[in-house]
Design a protein around this motif. Structure first.
Motif, short mmCIF file in Angstrom:
data_model
loop_
_atom_site.label_atom_id
_atom_site.label_comp_id
_atom_site.label_asym_id
_atom_site.label_seq_id
_atom_site.Cartn_x
_atom_site.Cartn_y
_atom_site.Cartn_z
N ALA A 27 0.85 -1.20 0.00
CA ALA A 27 0.00 0.00 0.00
C ALA A 27 0.88 1.25 0.00
N ALA A 28 1.92 1.24 0.84
CA ALA A 28 2.83 2.40 0.91
C ALA A 28 3.45 2.65 -0.47
N ASP A 29 3.88 1.58 -1.11
CA ASP A 29 4.54 1.73 -2.40
C ASP A 29 3.59 2.33 -3.44
N ALA A 30 2.36 1.82 -3.46
CA ALA A 30 1.38 2.33 -4.43
C ALA A 30 1.08 3.81 -4.15
N LEU A 31 1.02 4.19 -2.88
CA LEU A 31 0.76 5.59 -2.53
C LEU A 31 1.92 6.49 -2.95
N LEU A 32 3.14 6.00 -2.72
CA LEU A 32 4.32 6.82 -3.02
C LEU A 32 4.51 6.99 -4.52
N LYS A 33 3.94 6.08 -5.30
CA LYS A 33 4.04 6.19 -6.76
C LYS A 33 3.11 7.26 -7.33
N SER A 34 2.11 7.66 -6.55
CA SER A 34 1.10 8.57 -7.08
C SER A 34 1.68 9.96 -7.35
N GLU A 35 1.33 10.51 -8.50
CA GLU A 35 1.78 11.88 -8.81
C GLU A 35 0.65 12.88 -8.58
N ASP A 36 -0.57 12.42 -8.72
CA ASP A 36 -1.71 13.32 -8.50
C ASP A 36 -2.74 12.60 -7.64
N PRO A 37 -2.82 12.90 -6.36
CA PRO A 37 -1.98 13.80 -5.59
C PRO A 37 -0.64 13.15 -5.23
N GLN A 38 0.33 13.98 -4.81
CA GLN A 38 1.56 13.40 -4.27
C GLN A 38 1.31 13.05 -2.81
N VAL A 39 1.91 11.95 -2.39
CA VAL A 39 1.56 11.43 -1.05
C VAL A 39 2.81 11.18 -0.22
N GLU A 40 2.73 11.55 1.05
CA GLU A 40 3.75 11.14 2.03
C GLU A 40 3.13 10.05 2.89
N VAL A 41 3.94 9.02 3.20
CA VAL A 41 3.39 7.88 3.94
C VAL A 41 4.14 7.67 5.25
N ASP A 42 3.40 7.59 6.33
CA ASP A 42 3.97 7.13 7.60
C ASP A 42 3.47 5.71 7.82
N LEU A 43 4.40 4.76 7.87
CA LEU A 43 4.05 3.35 8.08
C LEU A 43 4.25 3.04 9.56
N ILE A 44 3.16 2.67 10.21
CA ILE A 44 3.16 2.51 11.68
C ILE A 44 3.05 1.04 12.04
N ASP A 45 3.84 0.58 13.01
CA ASP A 45 3.68 -0.81 13.48
C ASP A 45 3.82 -0.87 14.99
N ARG A 46 3.08 -1.77 15.59
CA ARG A 46 3.16 -1.92 17.05
C ARG A 46 4.50 -2.54 17.46
N LEU A 47 5.14 -3.24 16.53
CA LEU A 47 6.43 -3.86 16.82
C LEU A 47 7.56 -2.90 16.44
N PRO A 48 8.73 -3.08 17.05
CA PRO A 48 9.87 -2.24 16.67
C PRO A 48 10.44 -2.63 15.31
N THR A 49 9.95 -3.72 14.72
CA THR A 49 10.50 -4.26 13.48
C THR A 49 9.41 -4.31 12.40
N PRO A 50 9.77 -4.07 11.14
CA PRO A 50 8.78 -4.14 10.07
C PRO A 50 8.66 -5.56 9.48
N TRP A 51 7.83 -5.70 8.44
CA TRP A 51 7.67 -6.88 7.58
C TRP A 51 6.60 -7.87 8.04
N GLY A 52 5.98 -7.66 9.20
CA GLY A 52 4.87 -8.52 9.62
C GLY A 52 5.22 -9.99 9.55
N LEU A 53 4.36 -10.76 8.90
CA LEU A 53 4.55 -12.22 8.86
C LEU A 53 5.74 -12.65 8.01
N VAL A 54 6.28 -11.74 7.21
CA VAL A 54 7.47 -12.13 6.46
C VAL A 54 8.62 -12.37 7.43
N ARG A 55 8.68 -11.58 8.48
CA ARG A 55 9.69 -11.81 9.52
C ARG A 55 9.23 -12.85 10.54
N LEU A 56 7.93 -12.81 10.90
CA LEU A 56 7.49 -13.55 12.09
C LEU A 56 6.50 -14.67 11.80
#
Ligand SMILES: Cc1cc2nc3c(=O)[nH]c(=O)nc-3n(C[C@H](O)[C@H](O)[C@H](O)COP(=O)(O)OP(=O)(O)OC[C@H]3O[C@@H](n4cnc5c(N)ncnc54)[C@H](O)[C@@H]3O)c2cc1C
Ligand SMILES: NC(=O)c1ccc[n+]([C@@H]2O[C@H](COP(=O)([O-])OP(=O)(O)OC[C@H]3O[C@@H](n4cnc5c(N)ncnc54)[C@H](OP(=O)(O)O)[C@@H]3O)[C@@H](O)[C@H]2O)c1
Length: 445
Positions: free
Chosen positions: A15-44
């Motif tokens: 989702a973040a990647d698709a948002l960051l690709k947008s030119e109209d509108p331009q988008v800034e993304v804050d990706l929030i996770d309850r864990l100190p580490t990203p990747w969800g089930l890819v890591r865990l």
């Protein structure tokens, strides 16, 4: 535009990647996770011996390197910050929080010590910081794994790996030792329906037949098909046909007498987990298949037996959990939505397992997240997404509440420490598994 994406698993990153690709509108993304580490089930979640699959994280790293991306680890939505807080700070919120708990069997004895959800076992061997206090007693001879999906296969395979197979993985040292020292001789997988209806996929099934330390056992009688299943097999030339061929091949094999055995049984459901103070066995009923609303379902025949077992892993699916203030459908365990627009919630979207339920591989979430983001951008262009006060920021809110978050460079510090610890051991990484350790390493300097 500023968008919060909550949950940094595959759906969050796509989702973040698709948002960051947008030119109209331009988008800034804050990706929030309850864990100190990203990747969800890819890591865990993804099994540690499937390092090639975990490599999808390289694509996520590319997304994280794009301008406009920020990571906020150690921030739980629903406790650290609320849904309303996010709506004040951001123009829109996309929930990609996955499915954080397990489905229940609803049978007597399910909560006896020795009965565990596969979700817990998986999180333990993968180093999830919330699950490191679990103690799985692997001294027993037989483990029963209930369920016929790929997670059940992961659990069975992980229990059967030899020290040489486990050695080069990022399984936690505690789990590696426990599996290496286990007294387990048999892992019995129970499928409530027949071989044609199994949810696992052929590459994962095939791997069971290639293990150095375990024979795979299938009774040819279990592969005799009722007419409806035989017909279904004719229709399904891909998954079911290939699974069935593999099972036939397993059934024809002479066991080699390896140290462990993985036994696959079909048309068998647990009726109850039995034991005085802990699991000592599983009462199993033989099922037959009957057609119900155009689907073949399992119906108990009344023929039962008790199989001794010291550990049961219930692997019958994951389940989403509600977030305060966000609509939730208890039955499906998802946020009710129309192609990703959450029903009855302004500026709120969902993608991944919390949108469509706990099924599908990593790549499935890409299409799914892209669909959600397309609708979000459509709404933005239609002027429907205006946040309350654009001068507010998440950092200011977290500072005010005394919350130290882990930014992306903090995660990179964790990542580097883990890889460095793994290198001399020939492992991809040795994970940091305690909250204190993770936060001390990842905290912003
Ligand atoms: C055991 C297991 C093994 C798997 N193996 C494979 C495989 O080998 N290959 C494959 O293609 N697919 C595999 N899958 C499927 C794949 O992992 C999923 O399709 C995918 O991870 C779902 O993505 P998601 O982003 O919806 O959820 P998740 O990956 O679960 O990510 C959700 C994220 O949200 C965060 N979160 C949750 N609640 C909150 C909150 N309140 N506030 C902030 N953050 C929150 C979580 O910490 C997590 O990081 C596996 C699944 C499981 C369960
Ligand atoms: N290597 C990989 O690619 C990989 C690895 C792990 C996970 N995944 C993916 O992640 C997703 C989730 O996997 P999963 O294994 O958790 O779920 P799943 O594929 O939905 O499998 C769940 C299994 O549990 C069974 N089940 C449900 N309720 C039951 C009950 N009350 N009693 C007995 N059995 C019951 C189901 O049988 P019925 O069919 O009869 O309902 C099914 O066999 C899947 O899409 C999977 O492919 C992929």
């Amino acid at each position: 535009m500023r968008v919060a994406v909550v949950g940094s698993g595959p759906a969050g990153f796509y989702a973040a990647d698709a948002l960051l690709k947008s030119e109209d509108p331009q988008v800034e993304v804050d990706l929030i996770d309850r864990l100190p580490t990203p990747w969800g089930l890819v890591r865990l979640g993804v099994a540690p011996d499937h390092e090639n699959i975990k490599a999808v994280s390289r694509a996520f790293e590319k997304t994280a390197a794009k301008p406009g991306f920020r990571f906020f680890g150690n921030v739980e939505v629903g406790s650290t910050v609320s849904h309303d807080d996010l709506l004040e700070v951001y123009d829109a919120v996309v929930y990609t929080v996955g499915a954080q708990t397990d489905r229940r069997l609803g049978i007597p004895g399910e909560d006896l010590p020795g009965s565990w959800a596969a979700t817990e076992f998986v999180a333990w061997y993968n180093g999830h910081p919330d699950f490191q206090d679990r103690r799985f007693d692997l001294s027993c001879e037989r483990v029963v794994v209930v369920g016929n999906g790929n997670v059940a296969i992961d659990c069975a395979r992980m229990l059967a790996l030899t020290p040489d197979e486990l050695g080069p993985t990022d399984t936690t040292p505690e789990a590696t030792d426990a599996i290496n020292e286990a007294g387990v001789r048999e892992i019995l997988m129970l499928g409530r329906r027949g071989p044609v209806q199994a949810a696992f996929t052929p590459p994962e099934l095939k791997e069971l037949g290639e293990l150095a330390g375990a024979d795979v056992i299938v009774d040819a009688a279990d592969l005799e098909l009722d007419p409806a299943s035989a017909h279904a097999l004719e229709e399904d030339r891909e998954r079911a046909r290939r699974n069935y061929e593999l099972l036939q091949e397993f059934a024809a094999r002479e066991p080699e007498g390896k140290e462990r055995r993985i036994v696959l049984r079909f048309l068998a459901s647990p009726l109850a987990l039995v034991g005085e103070d802990r699991v000592e066995g599983v009462e199993i009923v033989r099922n037959e298949l009957v057609e119900e609303d155009g689907r073949l379902v399992a119906r108990p025949t009344g023929e039962t037996e008790v199989v001794p077992a010291g550990l049961v892993l219930r692997s019958v699916g994951y389940k989403g959990v509600p977030l305060p203030g966000v609509p939730f459908d208890e039955r499906s365990g998802t946020m009710p939505n129309d192609r990703g627009r959450v029903d009855g919630a302004e500026r709120t979207y969902a993608a991944g397992w919390i949108k469509r339920g706990p099924s599908g591989v990593i790549g499935t979430n890409k299409k799914d997240a892209t669909e959600t983001v397309e609708l979000l951008l459509e709404d933005a262009r239609a002027g429907k997404l205006v946040c309350v006060d654009s001068t507010l920021s998440l950092e200011a809110l977290l500072d005010e509440r005394g919350v130290t978050y882990v930014a992306y460079d903090g995660w990179q510090a964790i990542d580097a420490a883990e890889r460095a610890a793994g290198e001399p051991l020939g492992r991809p990484r040795v994970k940091l598994t305690g909250w204190e350790q993770l936060l001390a390493t990842g905290r912003r300097s």
